[in-house]
Design a protein around this motif. Structure first.
Motif, mmCIF file in Angstrom:
data_model
loop_
_atom_site.group_PDB
_atom_site.id
_atom_site.type_symbol
_atom_site.label_atom_id
_atom_site.label_comp_id
_atom_site.label_asym_id
_atom_site.label_seq_id
_atom_site.Cartn_x
_atom_site.Cartn_y
_atom_site.Cartn_z
ATOM 1 N N UNK A 1 0.724 -1.169 -0.029
ATOM 2 C CA UNK A 1 0.089 -0.077 0.009
ATOM 3 C C UNK A 1 0.655 1.237 0.029
ATOM 4 N N UNK A 2 0.072 2.266 -0.202
ATOM 5 C CA UNK A 2 0.886 3.735 -0.124
ATOM 6 C C UNK A 2 1.593 3.902 1.175
ATOM 7 N N UNK B 1 -15.784 -6.901 2.574
ATOM 8 C CA UNK B 1 -17.093 -6.769 2.661
ATOM 9 C C UNK B 1 -17.670 -6.860 1.650
ATOM 10 N N UNK B 2 -17.387 -6.126 0.594
ATOM 11 C CA UNK B 2 -18.225 -5.844 -0.532
ATOM 12 C C UNK B 2 -17.948 -6.822 -1.451
ATOM 13 N N UNK C 1 -3.914 2.873 9.276
ATOM 14 C CA UNK C 1 -5.413 2.756 9.842
ATOM 15 C C UNK C 1 -6.258 2.807 8.562
ATOM 16 N N UNK C 2 -5.957 3.759 7.860
ATOM 17 C CA UNK C 2 -6.882 4.030 6.636
ATOM 18 C C UNK C 2 -6.549 2.888 5.611
ATOM 19 N N UNK C 3 -5.509 2.171 5.388
ATOM 20 C CA UNK C 3 -5.331 1.348 4.461
ATOM 21 C C UNK C 3 -6.114 0.190 4.957
ATOM 22 N N UNK D 1 -9.010 -2.073 3.365
ATOM 23 C CA UNK D 1 -9.224 -3.320 3.180
ATOM 24 C C UNK D 1 -10.238 -4.221 3.465
ATOM 25 N N UNK D 2 -10.496 -3.936 4.919
ATOM 26 C CA UNK D 2 -11.705 -4.549 5.239
ATOM 27 C C UNK D 2 -13.072 -4.156 4.630
#
Length: 336
Positions: free
Chosen positions: A142-143, A325-326, A314-316, A320-321
């Motif tokens: 990730x970034x 879920x989608x 935390x944003x990454x 991801x979560x």
């Protein structure tokens, strides 16, 4: 409170800090670093003079003691401590790796104008080591995990050591919410924003006044991926950035540019693909294609390796979560 089965009986461990070592440099101004350490352990930690007493479960005591030893080793090597170094050292110790945090955090990749570029996590060090030992390395994550920045530092290091004659930095010019045709200026002006992050990193690593001269001489080349077609790149350190925005065909084209005496590093984040719908990311499929090919290495970086603001990690994780879920809700296209 009774001991948990995992923690075991409470014991006492003592760490004696060498008299020559200033406790403020170890524990932080107004015990800022000590509070970070206390929060991380279930053991009680008390400081008196140059002696640190750790009371609690044997397993936690041992880990806390090792942490203080690593922090002291960092100080002995001339480093200064801050909250992030304490947290990263602890995170490495908790992985139970054979590699010492003090060795990871003091490994100089490149020094420029009094500033050192170093890996800040265990996975970053393994990524840097892989670049040393393999001809083609993929840095995927990730970034904010330092994929491109560390690769560029290794490229500049290789150029300075005369292991390569030139550095080639490239990115696919893929439209991310904007259409190139609607951007002002010439073709170069339109492509330049895609390459700007590479220029910015270069300015951190090389004297800015020498960059135009090196680029004019062809020692450093920054160009869109399309410019690589039909070329054989010898004696070069080549970095493909934002590789998730290559098609499978573009990835093959790029990798087959490899010439004698060259090294390739490919970086990207498979969760941030800007390709048109229906186009397969070359970075997503290349691992399956090249699995088992000798001298090709895949380094996987994770949210724990993010070295930007702590919120980025935390944003990454949150995205991801959300993506997980989608996935079940996505409709299946086509009848087969």
């Amino acid at each position: 409170m009774p001991d948990s089965p995992r923690s075991g009986p409470r014991t006492i461990t003592k760490v004696v800090v060498p008299g020559a070592r200033d406790m403020v440099s170890l524990l932080g101004h107004r015990d800022e670093l000590l509070r970070v350490i206390e929060k991380a352990f279930s053991s009680d930690i008390h400081v008196r003079g140059n002696e640190i007493t750790i009371s609690g479960p044997a397993e936690e005591n041992e880990l806390a003691s090792r942490l203080f030893e690593e922090l002291l080793a960092l100080l002995e090597r001339g480093d200064t401590l801050d909250t992030s170094k304490v947290e990263r050292s602890l995170a490495m110790l908790r992985t139970d790796s054979a590699e010492r945090p003090a060795d990871v955090l003091t490994l100089n990749v490149l020094s420029n104008r009094g500033r050192s570029i170093r890996p800040k996590t265990l996975n970053q060090k393994r990524y840097v080591d892989a670049i040393d030992t393999h001809t083609i390395v993929f840095g995927i994550g990730p970034a904010g995990t330092g994929k491109t920045y560390l690769a560029m530092a290794k490229a500049v290091q290789a150029l300075q050591a005369k292991r390569v004659n030139r550095i080639i930095l490239t990115r696919p010019a893929v439209e991310a919410g904007e259409r190139l045709g609607f951007l002002p200026g010439t073709l170069f002006d339109k492509i330049d924003p895609y390459l700007r992050p590479l220029y910015d990193a270069l300015h951190d690593m090389i004297d800015p006044e020498s960059i135009p001269r090196l680029m004019q001489a062809g020692t450093i080349e920054v160009a869109p991926l399309a410019y690589m077609r039909g070329r054989t790149l010898n004696d070069a350190f080549i970095i493909l950035d934002e590789a998730q925005n290559t098609s499978a065909e573009q990835m093959k084209m790029f990798l087959t540019r490899l010439g004698f005496g060259s090294k390739i590093v490919v970086t990207g984040d498979v969760t941030q693909v800007d390709l048109p719908s229906g186009t397969t990311s070359g970075l997503r499929v290349v691992r399956d294609i090249l699995d088992g090919v000798e001298d090709v290495h895949f380094s996987q970086l994770h949210s724990a390796d993010v070295v930007r603001h702590r919120l980025v990690s935390d944003i990454v994780d949150a995205y991801a979560r959300w993506d997980e879920e989608r996935v079940p809700a996505r409709p299946v296209r086509g009848g087969r």
